[in-house]
Motif scaffolding. Sequence first.
Motif, PDB file in Angstrom:
ATOM      1  N   LEU A   1      73.423 -32.392 -48.628  1.00  0.00           N
ATOM      2  CA  LEU A   1      73.468 -31.009 -49.093  1.00  0.00           C
ATOM      3  C   LEU A   1      73.144 -30.944 -50.577  1.00  0.00           C
ATOM      4  O   LEU A   1      72.498 -30.009 -51.053  1.00  0.00           O
ATOM      5  CB  LEU A   1      74.861 -30.415 -48.862  1.00  0.00           C
ATOM      6  CG  LEU A   1      75.327 -30.241 -47.419  1.00  0.00           C
ATOM      7  CD1 LEU A   1      76.765 -29.760 -47.398  1.00  0.00           C
ATOM      8  CD2 LEU A   1      74.420 -29.277 -46.669  1.00  0.00           C
TER       9      LEU A   1
ATOM     10  N   ARG B   1      69.342 -29.753 -54.323  1.00  0.00           N
ATOM     11  CA  ARG B   1      70.175 -29.033 -53.371  1.00  0.00           C
ATOM     12  C   ARG B   1      69.351 -28.694 -52.147  1.00  0.00           C
ATOM     13  O   ARG B   1      68.158 -28.378 -52.275  1.00  0.00           O
ATOM     14  CB  ARG B   1      70.731 -27.740 -53.994  1.00  0.00           C
ATOM     15  CG  ARG B   1      71.518 -27.947 -55.263  1.00  0.00           C
ATOM     16  CD  ARG B   1      71.992 -26.602 -55.847  1.00  0.00           C
ATOM     17  NE  ARG B   1      72.506 -26.778 -57.201  1.00  0.00           N
ATOM     18  CZ  ARG B   1      71.756 -26.734 -58.287  1.00  0.00           C
ATOM     19  NH1 ARG B   1      70.450 -26.501 -58.173  1.00  0.00           N
ATOM     20  NH2 ARG B   1      72.287 -26.906 -59.482  1.00  0.00           N
TER      21      ARG B   1
ATOM     22  N   LEU C   1      70.901 -23.455 -49.677  1.00  0.00           N
ATOM     23  CA  LEU C   1      72.293 -23.893 -49.546  1.00  0.00           C
ATOM     24  C   LEU C   1      73.262 -22.778 -49.947  1.00  0.00           C
ATOM     25  O   LEU C   1      73.195 -22.235 -51.043  1.00  0.00           O
ATOM     26  CB  LEU C   1      72.527 -25.119 -50.439  1.00  0.00           C
ATOM     27  CG  LEU C   1      73.937 -25.710 -50.434  1.00  0.00           C
ATOM     28  CD1 LEU C   1      74.293 -26.265 -49.062  1.00  0.00           C
ATOM     29  CD2 LEU C   1      74.054 -26.800 -51.503  1.00  0.00           C
TER      30      LEU C   1
END
Length: 258
Positions: free
Chosen positions: A10, A69, A73
Amino acid sequence: MPSETMNSPLLQATGIELSYRDRKVLDHISLTLRPGQIMTIIGPNGTGKSSLIRVLLGLLTPQAGRIERRPGLRIGYMPQKLQLDRRMPLTVRGFLQLAKGADFNAIDHWLQRLSIQSLAEQSVHSLSGGEWQRVLLARALLRNPELLVLDEPVQGVDVQGQAELYALIPELRDELGCAVLMISHDLHLVMSATDEVLCLNGHICCSGHPDSVTADPAYLQLFGKDQQPVFAPYVHHHDHDHSCCDHTDTAAGAHKHD
């Protein structure tokens, strides 16, 4: 979503460097956070924990390093402190309605899930420390986050409330299928609520399973043997040198940028 995408990190940080004036706050910090993982950053006051969170969220720009990222996200962020103007009349429900994407049903769900439904029409200015922390947590959860970021989530909460909140975190992770990144001063309280610990003193002194970190010389040097909880030992092998962690006097000082 393809399985390889679902299993990809993530968030990934590599070689993060941050300085305020002539003082280095973060020194070559690297970490990887994957779906479903609970990671806790620990360290005394003034060791860069909150600064690292702000860098990871994009609120501060580091002098060096790279942050990646996952595209799109969704992040739910519970700050360490949030001061509201006491002259502003605002109920708990009204405050939560200000959150991006909040709707009536979602607000009611999280008020009930966090056992604060009775506070819905109460002024935010009359809440206890523990009640306010749960309201802030509800605000972060309204984002339906893929990554939940908690900066000292039990600040101002009594011991029983701290234990309850930390017990809640793995449950929320499972319910939402999210990852959790949190800051704590007190490792023995989060032992059962985290998968990985990063011990921070401007740089990463040690990392790994919480059982292993409590036995690491760098952890003991920063916190002392009295802070080591009584748990079965967990053998953790790593090949980096902890001699660089001899900053106890610096870490114990009160710095403005933690």
